[in-house]
Enzyme design. Structure first.
Site, mmCIF file in Angstrom:
data_model
loop_
_atom_site.group_PDB
_atom_site.id
_atom_site.type_symbol
_atom_site.label_atom_id
_atom_site.label_comp_id
_atom_site.label_asym_id
_atom_site.label_seq_id
_atom_site.Cartn_x
_atom_site.Cartn_y
_atom_site.Cartn_z
ATOM 1 N N HIS A 102 0.991 -1.410 0.002
ATOM 2 C CA HIS A 102 -0.157 -0.074 0.118
ATOM 3 C C HIS A 102 0.940 1.261 0.029
ATOM 4 O O HIS A 102 1.932 1.219 0.467
ATOM 5 C CB HIS A 102 -0.973 0.008 1.156
ATOM 6 C CG HIS A 102 -1.941 1.088 1.106
ATOM 7 N ND1 HIS A 102 -1.566 2.422 1.263
ATOM 8 C CD2 HIS A 102 -3.139 1.124 0.832
ATOM 9 C CE1 HIS A 102 -2.728 3.212 1.277
ATOM 10 N NE2 HIS A 102 -3.795 2.437 0.882
ATOM 11 N N GLU A 174 -4.412 1.354 -7.550
ATOM 12 C CA GLU A 174 -4.594 2.608 -6.673
ATOM 13 C C GLU A 174 -3.754 3.763 -7.027
ATOM 14 O O GLU A 174 -2.599 4.055 -6.535
ATOM 15 C CB GLU A 174 -4.576 2.431 -5.150
ATOM 16 C CG GLU A 174 -5.061 1.137 -4.722
ATOM 17 C CD GLU A 174 -5.468 1.316 -3.139
ATOM 18 O OE1 GLU A 174 -6.732 1.255 -2.556
ATOM 19 O OE2 GLU A 174 -4.587 1.598 -2.363
#
Ligand code: PGA
Length: 269
Positions: A102, A174
């Site tokens: 992430h 993302e």
């Protein structure tokens, strides 16, 4: 025709105290209780990633009604690794998914594509499905270098991993500038990029290009109740990784209901 499932995962980041986790699952479990399209749907997989100390309470309060994920995990085994969490700890608590790479772990904890590559190998060897985040910065997006950037990221992250194993992974596209900003790329751009990501795995082994069709690609970055249906209607998008909007059980359940897997469920047979 590919038989891809829908994955909708909430990333709680550094949110939710013990009693908030309890309240969340009381509400969530109540909302999905009578909805077979959610709780008996083999094509709709959902779950939440609490911070590490929230994992055990979440497992407890979720009562098996959803999956609990780790937000991050190290690539080391048992030993002198202060501050780390390892795959075997996730195994002990039957955690089947872990978010890896992430952008906030890259920004605040020094995570890197090379490290993500090591971690994925460890997880795949230990029956944990990695949910791997990739995505470009605003500068890269504005200079129209997104595809080139992602191609390089994919090359490093999946180095020396076979397509057979890659197809077990879930990839979350993302864009860094979309996370928590209320902004997203256009739907056309997201579809084009997700398609590019899928196709880019063909170069790993062109004899197995059918495997690319089975890869699960999620979108993440300011996904919410309002845009979820449009995002999940895109051909190459198989679900969502959701931050802010996953903190509220009603919002999350509303998003589950907007998925193709929910709408197409035929569980009365
Ligand atoms: P957001 O976060 O939905 O709040 O933008 C997404 C993520 O960080 O995975």
């Amino acid at each position: 025709m590919s038989q891809r499932k829908t994955y909708i995962f909430g990333n709680w980041k550094l949110h939710k105290k013990f009693n908030e986790i309890s309240l969340f699952f009381k509400h969530f479990n109540y909302l999905i209780k009578k909805d077979k399209r959610i709780n008996k749907n083999p094509n709709l997989i959902h779950g939440f990633a609490p911070s590490h100390l929230g994992i055990l309470p979440a497992i407890n309060f979720a009562k098996g009604k959803t999956n609990i994920l780790a937000q991050d995990v190290g690539c080391n085994n048992i030993g002198a690794f202060t501050g780390q969490v390892a795959f075997w700890q996730l195994n002990e608590f039957k955690i089947n998914y872990a978010i890896v790479g992430h952008s906030e772990t890259r920004k605040y904890l020094g995570n890197s594509d090379k490290n993500v590559n090591k971690t994925i190998k460890v997880l795949l060897n230990n029956n944990i499905i990695p949910v791997i985040c990739i995505g470009e910065s605003l500068k890269t997006y504005k200079s129209k270098q997104t595809n080139a950037f992602l191609a390089q990221q994919i090359k490093t992250i999946f180095k020396d991993i076979s397509l057979d194993l890659i197809q077990k992974c879930i990839i979350a596209y993302e864009p860094l500038w979309a996370i928590g900003s209320g902004k997203t790329p256009t739907l056309d751009e997201i579809q084009q990029i997700a398609h590019f990501i899928r196709q880019s795995f063909k170069s790993f082994d062109d004899k197995q290009s059918n495997i690319c069709e089975n890869l699960h690609i999620l979108y993440g970055g300011s996904a919410n109740v309002k845009n979820a249906s449009d995002l999940m209607s895109l051909n190459d998008i198989d679900g969502l990784l959701i931050g802010g909007a996953s903190l509220d059980p009603a919002a999350f359940v509303s998003i589950l209901k907007q998925s193709k897997a929910y709408k197409n469920f035929n569980g009365n047979k």
